[in-house]
Design a protein around this motif. Sequence first.
Motif, PDB file in Angstrom:
ATOM      1  N   LYS A 103       0.823  -1.210   0.000  1.00  0.00           N
ATOM      2  CA  LYS A 103       0.000   0.000   0.000  1.00  0.00           C
ATOM      3  C   LYS A 103       0.860   1.264   0.000  1.00  0.00           C
ATOM      4  CE  LYS A 103      -4.226  -1.670   2.240  1.00  0.00           C
ATOM      5  NZ  LYS A 103      -5.043  -1.567   3.457  1.00  0.00           N
ATOM      6  N   ALA A 104       1.925   1.273   0.797  1.00  0.00           N
ATOM      7  CA  ALA A 104       2.801   2.439   0.880  1.00  0.00           C
ATOM      8  C   ALA A 104       3.480   2.709  -0.461  1.00  0.00           C
ATOM      9  CB  ALA A 104       3.844   2.244   1.975  1.00  0.00           C
ATOM     10  N   LEU A 105       3.960   1.669  -1.121  1.00  0.00           N
ATOM     11  CA  LEU A 105       4.627   1.846  -2.407  1.00  0.00           C
ATOM     12  C   LEU A 105       3.655   2.282  -3.501  1.00  0.00           C
ATOM     13  CD1 LEU A 105       7.096  -1.150  -2.276  1.00  0.00           C
ATOM     14  CD2 LEU A 105       7.705   1.281  -2.340  1.00  0.00           C
ATOM     15  N   ILE A 106       2.434   1.780  -3.460  1.00  0.00           N
ATOM     16  CA  ILE A 106       1.414   2.195  -4.432  1.00  0.00           C
ATOM     17  C   ILE A 106       1.099   3.677  -4.246  1.00  0.00           C
ATOM     18  CG2 ILE A 106      -1.025   1.940  -5.092  1.00  0.00           C
ATOM     19  CD1 ILE A 106       0.629  -0.359  -6.142  1.00  0.00           C
ATOM     20  N   GLU A 107       0.904   4.091  -3.007  1.00  0.00           N
ATOM     21  CA  GLU A 107       0.619   5.507  -2.732  1.00  0.00           C
ATOM     22  C   GLU A 107       1.769   6.404  -3.173  1.00  0.00           C
ATOM     23  OE1 GLU A 107      -2.147   7.198  -1.831  1.00  0.00           O
ATOM     24  OE2 GLU A 107      -3.016   5.228  -2.219  1.00  0.00           O
ATOM     25  N   GLU A 108       2.980   6.004  -2.840  1.00  0.00           N
ATOM     26  CA  GLU A 108       4.162   6.784  -3.225  1.00  0.00           C
ATOM     27  C   GLU A 108       4.273   6.887  -4.743  1.00  0.00           C
ATOM     28  OE1 GLU A 108       8.953   6.134  -3.111  1.00  0.00           O
ATOM     29  OE2 GLU A 108       7.824   5.512  -1.332  1.00  0.00           O
TER      30      GLU A 108
END
Length: 162
Positions: A103-108
């Motif tokens: 989720k963090a990498l997708i948002e970034e």
Amino acid sequence: MNKALDETLSIKIAESIKSKANQPFENAYRAALATKGAIYVQGFLAVAEKPYQPIEHGWIELGNVSDNEPNVSIIDPTLPYLHKSPQELWYFAAQSLNIKQLKALIEESKEDYPEDDPLPIYGDAPYEYYGDVMLGGQEYLAAYQAAEAKCRELKEFNPENN
């Protein structure tokens, strides 16, 4: 560690997330979000058919520990569209992400590159070449080379299909 493709669960999850053909990363992403304890995995698929080339692919893995021995299952939500039995597919993981990391990498990625699809995720540079493309780090190159070796083995084992 034993990793086997769970055909029944792959089909069940594919149906539940309404997976689509030719979208292995999106299917794996949606399956990871919908499946408790799932790990999102990107890597390569070797298939026992022409052209005997590694296919970049995404799937999820589910694990449990019984008798102190980890047992991990591969769940491929794109399986219904591959038209292959589990015995004709070999998975080579390049990158594994838990849901929080994913989720963090997708948002970034959406923030940094809003015009690009956030999947697949290739990690940090420097990138290595595999095939004709420069994507992913050293772990991608290692997974590609392992899948490529399996493809060569399959081609040699099935000379009538060459």
